[in-house]
Design a protein around this motif. Structure first.
Motif, short mmCIF file in Angstrom:
data_model
loop_
_atom_site.label_atom_id
_atom_site.label_comp_id
_atom_site.label_asym_id
_atom_site.label_seq_id
_atom_site.Cartn_x
_atom_site.Cartn_y
_atom_site.Cartn_z
N ARG A 197 0.84 -1.20 0.00
CA ARG A 197 0.00 0.00 0.00
C ARG A 197 0.88 1.25 0.00
NH1 ARG A 197 -3.33 2.29 4.72
NH2 ARG A 197 -4.80 3.63 3.64
N ILE A 198 0.73 2.07 -1.04
CA ILE A 198 1.48 3.31 -1.12
C ILE A 198 0.76 4.36 -0.28
CG2 ILE A 198 2.31 5.14 -2.66
CD1 ILE A 198 2.36 3.02 -4.91
N VAL A 199 1.48 4.93 0.72
CA VAL A 199 0.86 5.90 1.62
C VAL A 199 1.37 7.32 1.38
CG1 VAL A 199 0.28 4.20 3.39
CG2 VAL A 199 2.50 5.36 3.47
N ALA A 200 2.54 7.44 0.72
CA ALA A 200 3.08 8.77 0.42
C ALA A 200 3.99 8.67 -0.80
CB ALA A 200 3.84 9.34 1.61
N VAL A 201 4.08 9.78 -1.53
CA VAL A 201 4.92 9.85 -2.74
C VAL A 201 5.76 11.11 -2.66
CG1 VAL A 201 4.93 10.05 -5.26
CG2 VAL A 201 3.18 8.65 -4.14
N THR B 259 3.45 0.64 2.87
CA THR B 259 3.15 -0.28 3.96
C THR B 259 3.11 -1.67 3.34
OG1 THR B 259 1.81 1.39 5.08
CG2 THR B 259 1.49 -0.91 5.74
N PRO B 260 4.00 -2.57 3.74
CA PRO B 260 4.06 -3.89 3.11
C PRO B 260 2.80 -4.70 3.35
CG PRO B 260 6.02 -3.46 4.45
CD PRO B 260 5.03 -2.39 4.76
N ASN C 297 4.82 -1.17 10.04
CA ASN C 297 5.79 -0.11 9.74
C ASN C 297 5.95 0.07 8.24
OD1 ASN C 297 6.56 0.48 12.49
ND2 ASN C 297 7.56 -1.52 12.50
N SER C 298 6.00 1.32 7.83
CA SER C 298 6.19 1.61 6.41
C SER C 298 7.68 1.67 6.09
CB SER C 298 5.52 2.93 6.04
OG SER C 298 6.10 3.99 6.76
N LYS C 299 7.99 1.60 4.80
CA LYS C 299 9.38 1.71 4.36
C LYS C 299 9.42 2.61 3.13
CE LYS C 299 9.03 -2.55 1.64
NZ LYS C 299 9.58 -3.87 1.37
N LEU C 300 10.58 3.20 2.89
CA LEU C 300 10.77 4.06 1.73
C LEU C 300 11.46 3.26 0.62
CD1 LEU C 300 11.96 7.42 3.34
CD2 LEU C 300 9.67 6.80 2.57
#
Length: 196
Positions: A15-19, A54-55, A62-65
């Motif tokens: 899930r993409i939460v920020a760009v 978000t995996p 936890n999200s990752k970049l």
């Protein structure tokens, strides 16, 4: 393969939460229209886009970049592909045609340029069905498992290869108005039985 598909860090259903763009702050995209998010991800070739993800598996809290260098996507890499699978049943061997379609695509530049031989998922799939017909297949599977979407017009057009006519999809705009899209061409390329 798309640039994202070559990144081992990005998986289906993440899930993409920020760009963010290289050197600029991240923008929260939760609740944003998909078209707007896609526009933010697209950009100049060889530039970098950063996705906060978000995996879907593993540590989902936890999200990752993930940094992705934009590359030109070749339509050939996403084109429909065919294969024949031999299936044994009751001592008989049957040929089953399989068409894998990873995206609903259309070469809009070629269409605008007036190229009558432009590539599209519908045209390519129809051609592959006709080729499989000559191989005496007894069944056809259209494999959309890894299809990430694409052109709605192409998805609608492709459905017309299998149905005589009728509604395929409905589009609801922001005001709530519903517009049906469907197939108005009565011809069928494959109906489960070969048509002469």
């Amino acid at each position: 393969m798309t640039s994202a598909a070559t990144q081992s860090e990005l998986s289906p259903n993440d899930r993409i939460v920020a760009v963010g763009q290289e050197g600029e702050p991240m923008i929260d995209v939760v609740g944003m229209r998909l078209d707007d998010v896609v526009d933010m991800i697209r950009g100049e070739r060889d530039t970098t886009v950063i996705l906060e993800v978000t995996p879907s598996k593993g540590d989902t809290q936890n999200s990752k970049l993930i940094s992705i260098v934009r590359k030109k996507v070749k339509l050939e890499d996403q084109s429909a592909q065919k294969e024949i699978v031999e299936v044994e049943r009751d001592g008989e061997t049957y040929k089953v045609g399989v068409i894998s379609l990873p995206t609903f695509y259309s070469d809009f530049e070629a269409i605008q340029a007036g190229d009558k031989d432009y590539k599209s998922s519908t045209r390519d799939t129809k051609k592959l069905i006709e080729e499989l017909r000559k191989e005496d297949i007894v069944a056809l599977i259209l494999d959309l498992r890894n299809n990430g979407g694409g052109s709605l017009q192409e998805a609608n057009s492709l459905a017309g290869l299998f149905i005589p006519s009728g509604s395929v999809v409905q589009i609801r705009d922001q005001s709530g108005r519903v517009t049906p899209l469907g197939d108005s061409d009565p011809s069928i390329t494959y109906s489960g039985l070969w048509l002469s």
